[in-house]
Design a protein around this motif. Structure first.
Motif, short mmCIF file in Angstrom:
data_model
loop_
_atom_site.label_atom_id
_atom_site.label_comp_id
_atom_site.label_asym_id
_atom_site.label_seq_id
_atom_site.Cartn_x
_atom_site.Cartn_y
_atom_site.Cartn_z
N SER B 380 -8.74 49.49 -69.86
CA SER B 380 -9.01 47.78 -68.44
C SER B 380 -7.28 47.10 -67.93
CB SER B 380 -9.89 47.15 -69.14
OG SER B 380 -11.25 48.06 -69.06
N LEU B 400 -0.64 43.23 -60.14
CA LEU B 400 -0.87 43.42 -58.49
C LEU B 400 -1.38 45.23 -59.61
CD1 LEU B 400 1.50 42.72 -56.53
CD2 LEU B 400 -0.35 41.64 -56.35
N ALA B 401 -1.23 45.87 -60.61
CA ALA B 401 -1.51 46.83 -61.06
C ALA B 401 -3.09 46.21 -61.90
CB ALA B 401 -0.70 47.07 -62.19
N ALA B 402 -2.86 45.42 -62.42
CA ALA B 402 -4.43 45.07 -62.89
C ALA B 402 -5.37 45.15 -62.59
CB ALA B 402 -3.98 43.47 -63.78
N ASP B 403 -6.62 45.25 -63.26
CA ASP B 403 -8.32 44.95 -62.51
C ASP B 403 -8.27 43.53 -62.47
OD1 ASP B 403 -8.17 48.40 -63.11
OD2 ASP B 403 -8.36 48.00 -64.86
N ARG B 404 -7.85 43.25 -63.09
CA ARG B 404 -8.27 41.77 -62.35
C ARG B 404 -7.14 40.95 -63.02
NH1 ARG B 404 -14.21 40.61 -64.11
NH2 ARG B 404 -15.11 42.49 -63.46
N SER B 405 -7.55 40.02 -62.19
CA SER B 405 -6.52 38.86 -62.47
C SER B 405 -6.51 37.55 -62.63
CB SER B 405 -4.39 38.93 -61.41
OG SER B 405 -4.81 38.90 -60.52
N ARG B 446 -3.83 46.55 -52.28
CA ARG B 446 -4.40 45.98 -52.50
C ARG B 446 -5.55 44.62 -51.33
NH1 ARG B 446 -5.35 42.57 -56.64
NH2 ARG B 446 -6.14 40.38 -56.48
N GLU B 508 -12.23 52.20 -62.72
CA GLU B 508 -10.66 51.72 -62.91
C GLU B 508 -9.86 52.98 -62.04
OE1 GLU B 508 -10.87 49.12 -67.10
OE2 GLU B 508 -10.14 50.89 -67.38
N TYR B 511 -10.50 52.55 -58.39
CA TYR B 511 -10.42 51.29 -57.56
C TYR B 511 -8.62 51.59 -57.83
CZ TYR B 511 -15.04 49.73 -57.55
OH TYR B 511 -16.38 49.26 -56.76
N ARG B 512 -7.84 51.32 -58.69
CA ARG B 512 -6.58 51.77 -58.84
C ARG B 512 -6.22 52.49 -57.13
NH1 ARG B 512 -6.16 51.94 -65.12
NH2 ARG B 512 -6.60 50.40 -65.82
N PHE B 513 -6.67 53.72 -57.20
CA PHE B 513 -6.03 54.32 -56.06
C PHE B 513 -7.10 54.48 -54.77
CE2 PHE B 513 -4.14 55.64 -60.48
CZ PHE B 513 -2.73 55.62 -59.62
#
Lengths: 563, 563
Positions: B380, B400-405, B446, B508, B511-513
């Protein structure tokens, strides 16, 4: 006991009729149908769980699949379908957890696969049949319940300060949503990925305005104006439909399938299968039409469920589902097609010439979905192309869907030396009407990156091709002659049975979906595959895993290692 | 023992230098480099296996990764790289089976991930750096050995009636090829899917003319003319390169990283990480530049490995690999960036203004690959954006790579009430130079399906955005204020640690892809995921499974159920 079932396996029957639905109510009112989910708690397919809160098992989903199919064939006047719940305060709680927790691994995966196919079918009805689905979420939609809504074109959520949409699989069960939820949230509804992450970690979900702002639903509607707003929206969606009105918009009845089944043989009118438990093989034979194609589209309407293409497709669909669910150890399916290639091509032509007729459109679309079902089936698929076969046009797709095909060069000298050698024929049906989940035809997938090879084959459309030509053109894998045939086929089948079934499932799925990916292939690839792994891990399925511990009051114990 | 390693884990070090290679020889001759694999049988990273027949383990691949990197940075004169074997009759036998059989599940998966990244890096060197890889397969290339060749632009196979290329994983080991073999065979080399099926079931593989006809290799070359044909082909490929010649084509030295490591802390010059085993968290801090950007590109060349962007990227790359391999139970990585956003943007600008300079191109490309490594990391990822942070341009990619900021609205009243509130700044580096594996930028991913949102953010490039604006624009997930900050961050981290790590990995990665798929995302998605499952199944990894039984003379016992 070759004639009997293996002991201890309850056999699942996919044939059902609205008059026998236990979990759904199907009502039509002119252009708007309403499909009401009202699950019978005591109506589980397998003993050991209650279907509370409109949760579902395979039996519930079999009825849903039947309803979606019948709406397409028997209710061409319908242009919008409202999917809603008959319960108070709950839309649908998703797949039944106790059922999942108690199910063996293959059952869980097969269950997810079928429910995925049904939801893809709902999207396909919206996209290809002018029957647009509207989710009227009149209570909380959780897990598979929300995923059902996600398959609809428009999602309305009742705004009553308690109803929400949720994907609680990860926080509650330690698994992923199994029917495309994660993919549809980002790729279809364009929920931002970090919000989607937050959403999928909150077991209570998101409701009201926030659900709209995050695009999880299209609108949140106060209870006071719920019924009329649902009706309005359904009317709007019906108004946008491309469905034809008029004289030919008379539905056809999907009559009961002429099926007999033993442990060793499944027989329908046009399709039959011999189950060889010794070798782990099913030998499927599909018969081409035994009559000339009808003189026009009106006659197709008259023949209805008796029209060859539709009848054969229904039988094939049922056979795939039966074998996939009930015969896990029969790992290789061998396809033969027998009959007159010309008659297959004539039936194809009739349908394509009337592709703007609603019934022709439905029949082609159903064949498309059934072949897709074959593509995602975890069994080795072989096609044997022998003298007397009719792998032409729509039936050629069976050979193109196969992992390998063998076409006999020459004839069987011992048996019928004077027979015409086997041929395969590309027809117009192979050139665009039956795309795979990756958006390409099976021919395009076969000739991926080889435009010249594809063009050469397309140019020969309509020509019966003997083994030597078909092999040279790349249409079949191998073209052994009489001397080698038996040995080569036997070795292939035996070899297949000797390999790890898991590795075969992985390899075949890789190769069948060469080339581009779509939301559909992502859903099957990611969820079936990743879920496959997660379902197998002790963190989910072990005695202390989240899936098994759910509802016991005990917390799951996790191996924290990240993989 | 927070300062010490967990017991029993050998820690893998990814730092290596050609002078210490045990398994590879790197030689350059003007525009052509030769990378010779000559694995030291006794040089395994972990005791318990011998690296026979040029089989490899993680240690061998770490050297390969190092060589590929050094060719890019230290040998800009190189335009073609010949990858060949120093053994007689064998090119490479792939991943060592005894190593795989003895390795725990996460090791297998991590190993595959790293080897995939290295092979993608080889393709990227061909595509983006004008260093074209040529596989000179001078003996049998089997499994991972053939997959290594598949990562090259051109494959030559020696035609000696015994050498072949093969993917024997399925028939011999009951697993799939783990480094993209199945995907590259169809999607890159366009081997027909049924031939690819046959090929992947034949443990002895395919050689000679047939390998060329099936497109498994580009040419089969008789032994008599092998050396000169390899040299000719290398010269041709070098001649086609886009690499610049001239005064600036002086390589830079990738100097040893300034790294200190304990069980609780990893420190480099610009990057540091605190390892909190209690909470299962790594707190990563990336420092922005502490000096002005150089006045021109010549100064970047002078600074070499000391240039901030390159130095920071190398440290981040090493940290990711170290944590991913050595710290499986630290499931959440929290990123902070501290420093002056203006200096980050100035460094970015300098690189982008000289994107046609070979070194600037390499630095940007390396940052791109390192961020991709983060994208496929099963942890995560959270970004905390606080006063004094510098999430701008290239460092904004971490958020931007993070799952959440999380971006603090206002300041920490107790600590530094007068501080400038945190900002994030979109820069030109975020607009195309650092695509993800799916071919989109992280911003495009995003704002998938939200062109308006994307345009709004792009229009504000260069503007420092405070929390309220960044949240409204969708650049950060949440913008809590001082009062809520600690609690919200703490709950998120604790919650993450409470979830099933398997389900998190699956979610993860989903969602990342978001959005489109490429060969690269297919390789990671399909192989890591499907292989993940297959690696876990008794049919492969059980006591009677194929992977464990390999070489024992006993046949594997399979549960024949198809899933």
């Amino acid at each position: 006991m070759p004639d009997e079932d293996p002991p201890g396996t309850p056999r699942v029957d996919f044939q059902v009729h609205p008059s026998r639905y236990r979990h759904w109510r199907l009502a039509t009112d002119g252009p708007v149908a309403t499909l009401t989910m009202d699950v019978d708690e005591q109506g589980g397919l397998v003993p050991g769980y209650e279907l509370k809160l409109n949760s579902y098992d395979l039996g519930v989903d079999i009825e849903l699949y039947d309803a979606v199919q019948r709406l397409r064939f028997s209710h061409p006047e319908v242009r919008a379908v409202v999917l809603t719940s008959g319960k108070e305060k709950v839309f649908c709680a998703g797949a039944n957890i106790r059922m999942l927790a108690a199910s063996p691994h293959p059952w869980k995966v097969n269950f997810c696969k079928f429910t995925n196919e049904t939801r893809n079918g709902i999207e396909d009805a919206t996209a290809s049949s002018g029957q647009t689905y509207l989710a009227a979420v009149n209570g909380t939609a959780s897990g598979g319940g929300y995923e059902l809504a996600l398959a609809c074109e428009h999602i309305m959520l009742i705004d009553d300060r308690s109803s929400a949409v949720a994907l609680p699989e990860l926080p509650l069960l330690g698994v992923l949503p199994g029917t495309g939820g994660l993919t549809r949230v980002t790729d279809k509804r364009h929920v931002r990925r970090d919000l989607a992450d937050y959403f999928a970690t909150k077991s209570e979900g998101v409701g009201g305005t926030r659900a709209v702002q995050w695009r999880l639903v299209d609108e949140a509607v106060p209870r006071a104006v719920w019924p009329q707003t649902v009706a309005e929206r359904a009317a709007e969606l019906a108004g946008r439909s491309s469905r034809p009105a008029g004289v030919l918009a008379q539905g056809i009845e999907l009559t009961p399938l002429p099926k007999t089944r033993t442990g060793a043989q499944i027989t329908y009118r046009h399709v039959s299968a011999r189950l060889d438990r010794q070798r782990g093989v099913v030998e499927v034979t599909v018969k081409g039409p035994d009559t000339e194609a009808p003189g026009g589209i009106a006659e197709v309407h008259q023949q209805g469920a008796g029209f060859w293409t539709l009848a054969m497709t229904r039988e094939l669909d049922d056979l795939i589902l039966d074998l996939r669910t009930n015969e896990l150890e029969l790992g290789t399916w061998v396809f033969r097609a027998v009959g007159d290639p010309g008659l297959v091509l004539a039936h194809d032509r009739l349908l394509l010439d009337h592709a703007d007729d609603w019934l022709a459109n439905e029949i082609i679309g159903y064949l498309k979905r059934t072949l897709k079902r074959l593509d995602v089936t975890s069994r080795s698929l072989l096609a044997l192309i022998e003298p007397g076969s009719c792998f032409a046009g729509s039936l050629l797709e069976l050979a193109l869907a196969a992992d390998r095909s063998y076409q006999l060069a020459g004839t069987f000298e011992d048996q019928e030396p004077e027979a015409e050698p086997a041929t395969v024929t590309v027809g117009p049906m192979n050139l665009g009407s039956l795309p795979m989940g990756n958006g390409l035809t099976r021919l395009q997938t076969r000739y991926l990156g080889d435009d010249k090879g594809l063009a050469a084959v397309e140019k020969l459309a309509g020509e019966p091709l003997r083994a030597e030509d078909a092999e040279r053109l790349g249409l079949v894998t191998f073209a052994p002659d009489d001397i080698d045939w038996d040995e080569e086929v036997r070795i292939t089948i035996e070899e297949r049975a000797s390999f790890s079934p898991d590795a075969l499932s992985g390899m075949e799925a890789n190769y069948r979906f060469a080339g581009p990916e779509t939301m559909e292939t992502k859903i099957f690839g990611r969820l079936t595959a990743w879920q496959n792994w997660i379902f197998n891990r002790p963190n989910a399925a072990g005695a202390e895993g989240a899936l098994r511990r759910f509802g016991t009051g005990q917390r799951a114990h996790f191996d924290r290692k990240r993989v």
